[in-house]
Motif scaffolding. Structure first.
Motif, PDB file in Angstrom:
ATOM      1  N   LEU A  13      19.020  15.642   4.113  1.00 43.61           N
ATOM      2  CA  LEU A  13      17.816  16.050   3.384  1.00 43.61           C
ATOM      3  C   LEU A  13      18.139  16.330   1.919  1.00 43.61           C
ATOM      4  O   LEU A  13      17.346  16.011   1.027  1.00 43.61           O
ATOM      5  CB  LEU A  13      17.181  17.286   4.042  1.00 43.61           C
ATOM      6  CG  LEU A  13      15.894  17.810   3.392  1.00 43.61           C
ATOM      7  CD1 LEU A  13      14.834  16.723   3.289  1.00 43.61           C
ATOM      8  CD2 LEU A  13      15.344  18.998   4.183  1.00 43.61           C
ATOM      9  N   PRO A  27      19.122  22.971   2.773  1.00 49.69           N
ATOM     10  CA  PRO A  27      18.810  21.760   3.542  1.00 49.69           C
ATOM     11  C   PRO A  27      20.079  21.111   4.085  1.00 49.69           C
ATOM     12  O   PRO A  27      21.177  21.338   3.560  1.00 49.69           O
ATOM     13  CB  PRO A  27      18.128  20.857   2.512  1.00 49.69           C
ATOM     14  CG  PRO A  27      18.623  21.337   1.202  1.00 49.69           C
ATOM     15  CD  PRO A  27      18.862  22.798   1.345  1.00 49.69           C
ATOM     16  N   SER A  45      10.700  27.202   1.373  1.00 50.60           N
ATOM     17  CA  SER A  45      11.959  27.876   1.730  1.00 50.60           C
ATOM     18  C   SER A  45      13.123  27.345   0.902  1.00 50.60           C
ATOM     19  O   SER A  45      14.004  28.101   0.493  1.00 50.60           O
ATOM     20  CB  SER A  45      12.261  27.680   3.224  1.00 50.60           C
ATOM     21  OG  SER A  45      11.318  28.345   3.995  1.00 50.60           O
ATOM     22  N   VAL A  50       9.034  16.458   5.305  1.00 45.96           N
ATOM     23  CA  VAL A  50       9.231  17.801   5.872  1.00 45.96           C
ATOM     24  C   VAL A  50       7.935  18.589   5.701  1.00 45.96           C
ATOM     25  O   VAL A  50       6.976  18.097   5.100  1.00 45.96           O
ATOM     26  CB  VAL A  50      10.405  18.556   5.184  1.00 45.96           C
ATOM     27  CG1 VAL A  50      11.716  17.840   5.416  1.00 45.96           C
ATOM     28  CG2 VAL A  50      10.143  18.742   3.702  1.00 45.96           C
ATOM     29  N   SER A  51       7.930  19.800   6.192  1.00 47.08           N
ATOM     30  CA  SER A  51       6.717  20.617   6.083  1.00 47.08           C
ATOM     31  C   SER A  51       6.661  21.316   4.721  1.00 47.08           C
ATOM     32  O   SER A  51       7.685  21.468   4.046  1.00 47.08           O
ATOM     33  CB  SER A  51       6.687  21.666   7.191  1.00 47.08           C
ATOM     34  OG  SER A  51       7.774  22.555   7.029  1.00 47.08           O
ATOM     35  N   ARG A  52       5.456  21.737   4.362  1.00 45.50           N
ATOM     36  CA  ARG A  52       5.273  22.466   3.106  1.00 45.50           C
ATOM     37  C   ARG A  52       6.065  23.770   3.125  1.00 45.50           C
ATOM     38  O   ARG A  52       6.648  24.168   2.121  1.00 45.50           O
ATOM     39  CB  ARG A  52       3.770  22.755   2.948  1.00 45.50           C
ATOM     40  CG  ARG A  52       3.356  23.394   1.646  1.00 45.50           C
ATOM     41  CD  ARG A  52       1.848  23.537   1.601  1.00 45.50           C
ATOM     42  NE  ARG A  52       1.341  24.230   2.789  1.00 45.50           N
ATOM     43  CZ  ARG A  52       1.321  25.548   2.936  1.00 45.50           C
ATOM     44  NH1 ARG A  52       1.766  26.321   1.966  1.00 45.50           N
ATOM     45  NH2 ARG A  52       0.844  26.103   4.034  1.00 45.50           N
ATOM     46  N   GLN A  53       6.111  24.389   4.302  1.00 50.66           N
ATOM     47  CA  GLN A  53       6.847  25.650   4.427  1.00 50.66           C
ATOM     48  C   GLN A  53       8.340  25.458   4.157  1.00 50.66           C
ATOM     49  O   GLN A  53       8.997  26.339   3.591  1.00 50.66           O
ATOM     50  CB  GLN A  53       6.655  26.238   5.834  1.00 50.66           C
ATOM     51  CG  GLN A  53       5.255  26.739   6.134  1.00 50.66           C
ATOM     52  CD  GLN A  53       4.310  25.619   6.555  1.00 50.66           C
ATOM     53  OE1 GLN A  53       4.723  24.481   6.730  1.00 50.66           O
ATOM     54  NE2 GLN A  53       3.043  25.929   6.693  1.00 50.66           N
ATOM     55  N   THR A  54       8.862  24.304   4.540  1.00 45.08           N
ATOM     56  CA  THR A  54      10.283  24.036   4.308  1.00 45.08           C
ATOM     57  C   THR A  54      10.556  23.832   2.816  1.00 45.08           C
ATOM     58  O   THR A  54      11.575  24.289   2.292  1.00 45.08           O
ATOM     59  CB  THR A  54      10.734  22.806   5.136  1.00 45.08           C
ATOM     60  OG1 THR A  54      10.654  23.156   6.514  1.00 45.08           O
ATOM     61  CG2 THR A  54      12.151  22.393   4.814  1.00 45.08           C
TER      62      THR A  54
END
Lengths: 151, 69
Positions: free
Chosen positions: B44, B40, B32, B25-29
């Motif tokens: 996930l 999630p 979050s 996943v992205s770092r931003q996720t």
């Protein structure tokens, strides 16, 4: 769609195709405004380049522009599209209502947009699982018998 | 809903970017999820729990605070 392209190129390519189509429409339109196609092509190229550059950044917008959004970023994008469709439907309804009241001849684009958004919503419900109630298995059936729901 | 993602990540000396790459996943996720702004999906959540060798209910505590919609 366009999966043969590297993810980072997909959105810029789609944008370029749409922009060229728009510019082509002005060329076909002809007349004194044919030149609008030139800034349309320039604007398309600049925006496609900006999208490509954005696709390489480590941000939510970059992930979406680069077609590599994860589940949270896709959810945000989906909610945003849903909001846009809601606004389109509301705007179309208001436009249609005003056009009818004014007896204006431009009522039909509002009606078409309203019908498309409405049928799109129904199509989405059908596609994404509103008709999945199915039949209850034995356990569910017996629990329904034991605990009837009164309305 | 509280979770132990940040606690487990720092215990293992991982950065948010490294954890994001490991989870796909992205770092931003990851940010979050750690801050509790994003819950999630179940797949996930399992991926995160398995990554840290924990069960999902050890990783995510539903009794702590209100769950997001």
């Amino acid at each position: 769609m366009m999966t043969f392209l590297p993810p980072r190129l997909r959105k810029p390519t789609m944008f370029t195709l749409a922009g060229l189509l728009f510019a082509g429409a002005w060329l076909v339109h002809g007349g004194p405004l044919w030149w609008v196609s030139i800034p349309a092509v320039i604007g398309t190229a600049a925006s496609a380049a900006r999208l490509y550059r954005l696709g390489g950044t480590d941000t939510d917008e970059g992930a979406r522009a680069g077609s590599r959004a994860d589940e949270r970023q896709q959810l945000v994008s989906m909610r945003s599209r849903a909001l846009a469709c809601n606004l389109a439907a509301i705007t179309s309804f208001i436009g249609l209502t005003v056009a009818i009241a004014l007896r204006a001849p431009w009522w039909w684009p509002f009606l078409i947009t309203l019908l498309i958004t409405g049928y799109g919503y129904l199509f989405g419900l059908g596609t994404y699982g509103v008709a999945e109630e199915g039949t209850p298995d034995d356990a569910d059936a017996s629990s329904q018998t034991q605990f009837p729901v009164s309305s | 809903m509280r979770n132990r993602v940040k606690e487990q990540r720092t215990q293992r000396g991982l950065s948010q970017a490294e954890l994001a790459a490991a989870l796909g996943v992205s770092r931003q996720t990851v940010i979050s999820i750690e801050s509790g702004r994003y819950l999630p999906s179940l797949p996930l959540a399992f991926t995160i729990a398995r990554f840290f060798d924990l069960t999902v209910d050890k990783m995510f505590d539903p009794d702590d605070g209100e769950a997001d919609a």
